[in-house]
Design a protein around this motif. Structure first.
Motif, PDB file in Angstrom:
ATOM      1  N   ALA A  91       7.580  -9.666  33.140  1.00  0.00           N
ATOM      2  CA  ALA A  91       8.374  -9.287  34.316  1.00  0.00           C
ATOM      3  C   ALA A  91       7.529  -8.483  35.292  1.00  0.00           C
ATOM      4  O   ALA A  91       7.636  -8.636  36.502  1.00  0.00           O
ATOM      5  CB  ALA A  91       9.601  -8.490  33.885  1.00  0.00           C
ATOM      6  N   CYS A  92       6.667  -7.618  34.747  1.00  0.00           N
ATOM      7  CA  CYS A  92       5.836  -6.798  35.627  1.00  0.00           C
ATOM      8  C   CYS A  92       4.847  -7.658  36.410  1.00  0.00           C
ATOM      9  O   CYS A  92       4.633  -7.467  37.598  1.00  0.00           O
ATOM     10  CB  CYS A  92       5.070  -5.760  34.812  1.00  0.00           C
ATOM     11  SG  CYS A  92       6.123  -4.485  34.130  1.00  0.00           S
ATOM     12  N   ALA A 128       4.991 -11.023  36.861  1.00  0.00           N
ATOM     13  CA  ALA A 128       5.520 -12.187  37.565  1.00  0.00           C
ATOM     14  C   ALA A 128       6.545 -11.847  38.625  1.00  0.00           C
ATOM     15  O   ALA A 128       7.048 -12.722  39.279  1.00  0.00           O
ATOM     16  CB  ALA A 128       6.140 -13.151  36.547  1.00  0.00           C
ATOM     17  N   ALA A 129       6.880 -10.573  38.791  1.00  0.00           N
ATOM     18  CA  ALA A 129       7.891 -10.229  39.782  1.00  0.00           C
ATOM     19  C   ALA A 129       7.368 -10.519  41.181  1.00  0.00           C
ATOM     20  O   ALA A 129       6.182 -10.657  41.415  1.00  0.00           O
ATOM     21  CB  ALA A 129       8.276  -8.767  39.657  1.00  0.00           C
ATOM     22  N   PHE A 130       8.299 -10.584  42.097  1.00  0.00           N
ATOM     23  CA  PHE A 130       8.010 -10.880  43.492  1.00  0.00           C
ATOM     24  C   PHE A 130       6.991  -9.896  44.039  1.00  0.00           C
ATOM     25  O   PHE A 130       7.220  -8.697  44.025  1.00  0.00           O
ATOM     26  CB  PHE A 130       9.326 -10.718  44.231  1.00  0.00           C
ATOM     27  CG  PHE A 130       9.408 -11.400  45.550  1.00  0.00           C
ATOM     28  CD1 PHE A 130       9.916 -12.673  45.635  1.00  0.00           C
ATOM     29  CD2 PHE A 130       9.043 -10.750  46.698  1.00  0.00           C
ATOM     30  CE1 PHE A 130      10.053 -13.288  46.863  1.00  0.00           C
ATOM     31  CE2 PHE A 130       9.166 -11.359  47.925  1.00  0.00           C
ATOM     32  CZ  PHE A 130       9.676 -12.634  48.007  1.00  0.00           C
ATOM     33  N   PRO A 131       5.859 -10.375  44.523  1.00  0.00           N
ATOM     34  CA  PRO A 131       4.878  -9.444  45.058  1.00  0.00           C
ATOM     35  C   PRO A 131       5.371  -8.749  46.322  1.00  0.00           C
ATOM     36  O   PRO A 131       6.244  -9.257  47.008  1.00  0.00           O
ATOM     37  CB  PRO A 131       3.683 -10.328  45.369  1.00  0.00           C
ATOM     38  CG  PRO A 131       4.098 -11.722  45.193  1.00  0.00           C
ATOM     39  CD  PRO A 131       5.470 -11.765  44.618  1.00  0.00           C
ATOM     40  N   THR A 164      15.587 -13.435  38.513  1.00  0.00           N
ATOM     41  CA  THR A 164      14.924 -12.253  37.940  1.00  0.00           C
ATOM     42  C   THR A 164      13.761 -11.773  38.787  1.00  0.00           C
ATOM     43  O   THR A 164      13.393 -10.608  38.728  1.00  0.00           O
ATOM     44  CB  THR A 164      14.405 -12.551  36.518  1.00  0.00           C
ATOM     45  OG1 THR A 164      13.382 -13.547  36.583  1.00  0.00           O
ATOM     46  CG2 THR A 164      15.524 -13.019  35.607  1.00  0.00           C
ATOM     47  N   TRP A 165      13.154 -12.679  39.579  1.00  0.00           N
ATOM     48  CA  TRP A 165      11.971 -12.298  40.346  1.00  0.00           C
ATOM     49  C   TRP A 165      12.322 -11.746  41.727  1.00  0.00           C
ATOM     50  O   TRP A 165      11.447 -11.365  42.496  1.00  0.00           O
ATOM     51  CB  TRP A 165      11.043 -13.512  40.512  1.00  0.00           C
ATOM     52  CG  TRP A 165      11.760 -14.767  40.838  1.00  0.00           C
ATOM     53  CD1 TRP A 165      12.104 -15.774  39.983  1.00  0.00           C
ATOM     54  CD2 TRP A 165      12.280 -15.151  42.118  1.00  0.00           C
ATOM     55  NE1 TRP A 165      12.796 -16.749  40.645  1.00  0.00           N
ATOM     56  CE2 TRP A 165      12.918 -16.404  41.963  1.00  0.00           C
ATOM     57  CE3 TRP A 165      12.265 -14.572  43.383  1.00  0.00           C
ATOM     58  CZ2 TRP A 165      13.538 -17.066  43.012  1.00  0.00           C
ATOM     59  CZ3 TRP A 165      12.880 -15.229  44.425  1.00  0.00           C
ATOM     60  CH2 TRP A 165      13.496 -16.465  44.231  1.00  0.00           C
ATOM     61  N   ARG A 212      17.236  -7.534  41.514  1.00  0.00           N
ATOM     62  CA  ARG A 212      16.945  -6.656  40.376  1.00  0.00           C
ATOM     63  C   ARG A 212      17.477  -5.253  40.624  1.00  0.00           C
ATOM     64  O   ARG A 212      17.985  -4.600  39.714  1.00  0.00           O
ATOM     65  CB  ARG A 212      15.432  -6.610  40.158  1.00  0.00           C
ATOM     66  CG  ARG A 212      14.826  -7.954  39.798  1.00  0.00           C
ATOM     67  CD  ARG A 212      13.348  -8.023  40.139  1.00  0.00           C
ATOM     68  NE  ARG A 212      12.533  -7.117  39.358  1.00  0.00           N
ATOM     69  CZ  ARG A 212      11.804  -7.494  38.316  1.00  0.00           C
ATOM     70  NH1 ARG A 212      11.806  -8.735  37.924  1.00  0.00           N
ATOM     71  NH2 ARG A 212      11.073  -6.612  37.674  1.00  0.00           N
ATOM     72  N   PHE A 244      14.601 -10.344  30.771  1.00  0.00           N
ATOM     73  CA  PHE A 244      14.708  -9.388  31.875  1.00  0.00           C
ATOM     74  C   PHE A 244      15.915  -8.473  31.716  1.00  0.00           C
ATOM     75  O   PHE A 244      15.809  -7.255  31.796  1.00  0.00           O
ATOM     76  CB  PHE A 244      14.791 -10.125  33.210  1.00  0.00           C
ATOM     77  CG  PHE A 244      15.194  -9.227  34.344  1.00  0.00           C
ATOM     78  CD1 PHE A 244      14.335  -8.241  34.792  1.00  0.00           C
ATOM     79  CD2 PHE A 244      16.442  -9.332  34.924  1.00  0.00           C
ATOM     80  CE1 PHE A 244      14.711  -7.382  35.802  1.00  0.00           C
ATOM     81  CE2 PHE A 244      16.823  -8.490  35.938  1.00  0.00           C
ATOM     82  CZ  PHE A 244      15.958  -7.501  36.385  1.00  0.00           C
ATOM     83  N   PRO A 288      13.450  -9.038  44.200  1.00  0.00           N
ATOM     84  CA  PRO A 288      13.523  -7.575  44.126  1.00  0.00           C
ATOM     85  C   PRO A 288      14.908  -6.982  44.417  1.00  0.00           C
ATOM     86  O   PRO A 288      15.392  -6.159  43.630  1.00  0.00           O
ATOM     87  CB  PRO A 288      12.481  -7.098  45.140  1.00  0.00           C
ATOM     88  CG  PRO A 288      11.535  -8.235  45.250  1.00  0.00           C
ATOM     89  CD  PRO A 288      12.356  -9.482  45.066  1.00  0.00           C
ATOM     90  N   PRO A 289      15.584  -7.364  45.513  1.00  0.00           N
ATOM     91  CA  PRO A 289      16.902  -6.747  45.725  1.00  0.00           C
ATOM     92  C   PRO A 289      17.923  -7.150  44.664  1.00  0.00           C
ATOM     93  O   PRO A 289      18.834  -6.366  44.348  1.00  0.00           O
ATOM     94  CB  PRO A 289      17.317  -7.226  47.113  1.00  0.00           C
ATOM     95  CG  PRO A 289      16.383  -8.298  47.496  1.00  0.00           C
ATOM     96  CD  PRO A 289      15.162  -8.180  46.657  1.00  0.00           C
ATOM     97  N   GLU A 328      16.150 -20.585  36.486  1.00  0.00           N
ATOM     98  CA  GLU A 328      15.408 -20.027  35.365  1.00  0.00           C
ATOM     99  C   GLU A 328      16.106 -20.370  34.042  1.00  0.00           C
ATOM    100  O   GLU A 328      17.280 -20.726  34.026  1.00  0.00           O
ATOM    101  CB  GLU A 328      15.272 -18.517  35.516  1.00  0.00           C
ATOM    102  CG  GLU A 328      14.518 -18.144  36.793  1.00  0.00           C
ATOM    103  CD  GLU A 328      14.364 -16.642  36.965  1.00  0.00           C
ATOM    104  OE1 GLU A 328      13.245 -16.152  36.816  1.00  0.00           O
ATOM    105  OE2 GLU A 328      15.375 -15.967  37.248  1.00  0.00           O
TER     106      GLU A 328
END
Lengths: 186, 218
Positions: free
Chosen positions: A20-21, A23-26, A78-79, A84, A119, A81-82, A111
């Motif tokens: 998750a760390c 692959a999360a949205f950059p 899951t990727w 999450r 996640f 940011p808002p 997914e």
């Protein structure tokens, strides 16, 4: 949550955290836009589109079976940011109002069950409402969602009465105040 | 691949990744709150310019630069997504290295458009926006254009779905308080410079906001 998924989660917990760390949205570390404290009323409420999807355990859920409840349908990934950021507040809202007839459903787009479970197992509080899988994004397109997250509120008569494009603090008093008049168990 | 760039954004502010991403729904930095409060206070004054000054800041850990402006009650923000970050994101979504590389080097931004206090519900189409660079003007590279490339390369459906929904929406409507955050590409080369003009309408009346001298990440 099934035993099978609990076992998978234990084995993959650390891996999931790492994944998750990475692959999360950059760009998530940039100054985060504030989560909004309100829902947008729908001027002319119309019947909600069909929503029939399975949850992480493969159990089918049908929005039509929830007639008589106030339903919050949240489209997310899951990727995102808002998505999450707002998820814990949706669980808080669910805990606060479910005894009065509110039901939350979160629809993950594109997914698989293991990815979503890895996640959500890290969330505090973890969601207790159904997490549904829209693997081919057909449901999301039927609901005319254009971006994530997008949330709809369905009244006990099955009509869409609110929408929310972008992240929300669902447990904020302003949002709760908008929902209270529509709860069947007022 | 620079793993420091991949790791630091998610650990820098508040520890472990899930907490920093999901557990901070109530966190809004004091400067941001103050800045918005000042902006809205000024906006209430007669004669206040509808377009505020552009701001720019660099993330001290990653080096990624953010440009932001407020125009007519709308916030427009671009934050560089560094090639390593974009590469990692799409490799993890099932992209083959060649496809991930093509996207990662296409001048990618995390883009936010937010209706803070426009005079009504706004609507926009990315096709109406303009990227101005070296005397040429064109819209940002479209999602459809990318999607055609991914189909030609035979990308799996799951990868294509993730791509589609990670992009900034090609068109959208925002009531006050609504917003999206998504990826946007200009198609310019690394290091390229450009101005972005974002256009939207409220009740049929056109508005625009402009970010100047934005730089593509290397």
């Amino acid at each position: 949550m099934s035993f099978v998924h609990a076992e998978i989660g234990m084995k993959r917990g650390l891996f999931g955290l790492l994944l998750a760390c990475i692959a999360a949205f950059p760009g998530a570390a940039a100054d985060l836009p504030p989560l909004t404290h309100g829902l947008t009323p729908v001027a002319e409420p119309k019947p909600a589109p069909a929503l029939r999807l399975a949850d992480l355990d493969g159990k089918p859920h049908d929005l039509a079976d929830l007639r008589g409840k106030l339903v919050v349908v949240n489209f997310w990934a899951t990727w995102c940011p808002p998505c999450r950021r707002e998820m814990p507040s949706l669980e808080h809202l669910n805990q606060r109002l479910q005894a009065r007839g509110l039901k939350a459903l979160a629809v993950d787009v594109g997914e698989d069950a293991d990815t979503v479970f890895s996640f959500t197992g890290q969330l505090e509080p973890a969601p207790t409402f159904p997490l549904l899988l829209d693997r081919d994004s057909q449901t999301m397109q039927r609901w005319k969602v254009k971006g994530l997250p997008t949330t709809f509120v369905i009244d006990p008569q099955g009509r869409v009465i609110y929408r929310a494009v972008g992240g929300r603090e669902f447990d904020h008093d302003a949002v709760v105040g908008q929902l209270l008049p529509y709860l069947p168990g007022r | 691949m620079n793993y420091r760039l991949l790791a630091t954004p998610f650990f820098r502010r508040s520890g472990p990744c899930p907490r920093s991403s999901a557990g901070n729904s109530r966190t809004q930095s004091a400067p941001t709150k103050l800045g918005r409060a000042v902006f809205f206070a000024l906006a209430a004054l007669p004669g206040f310019q509808a377009v505020a000054a552009q701001t720019q800041h660099r993330d001290p850990d990653t080096g990624a630069v953010n440009w932001e402006t407020h125009a007519h009650g709308v916030t427009l923000s671009l934050t560089q997504i560094l090639p390593d970050q974009a590469r990692a994101f799409y490799l993890n979504r099932g992209f083959p290295p060649r496809a991930a590389e093509r996207y990662a080097t296409a001048c990618v931004y995390m883009t936010v458009l937010r209706n803070d206090a426009a005079p009504g519900e706004l609507s926009f189409r990315l096709a109406d926006w303009t990227v101005q660079s070296e005397g040429q003007a064109r819209p940002p590279k479209s999602v459809d254009e990318w999607a055609a490339q991914w189909r030609a390369l035979g990308l799996a459906e799951a990868a294509r779905i993730a791509f589609r929904w990670a992009q900034f929406p090609p068109e959208q409507e925002y009531a006050v308080g609504e917003w999206n955050q998504g990826m946007l590409t200009t198609g310019l080369p690394p290091g390229g410079r450009f101005d972005l003009i974002a256009r939207w309408t409220v009740a049929g009346k056109p508005y625009e906001g402009k970010l100047e001298n934005v730089v593509c990440a290397r």
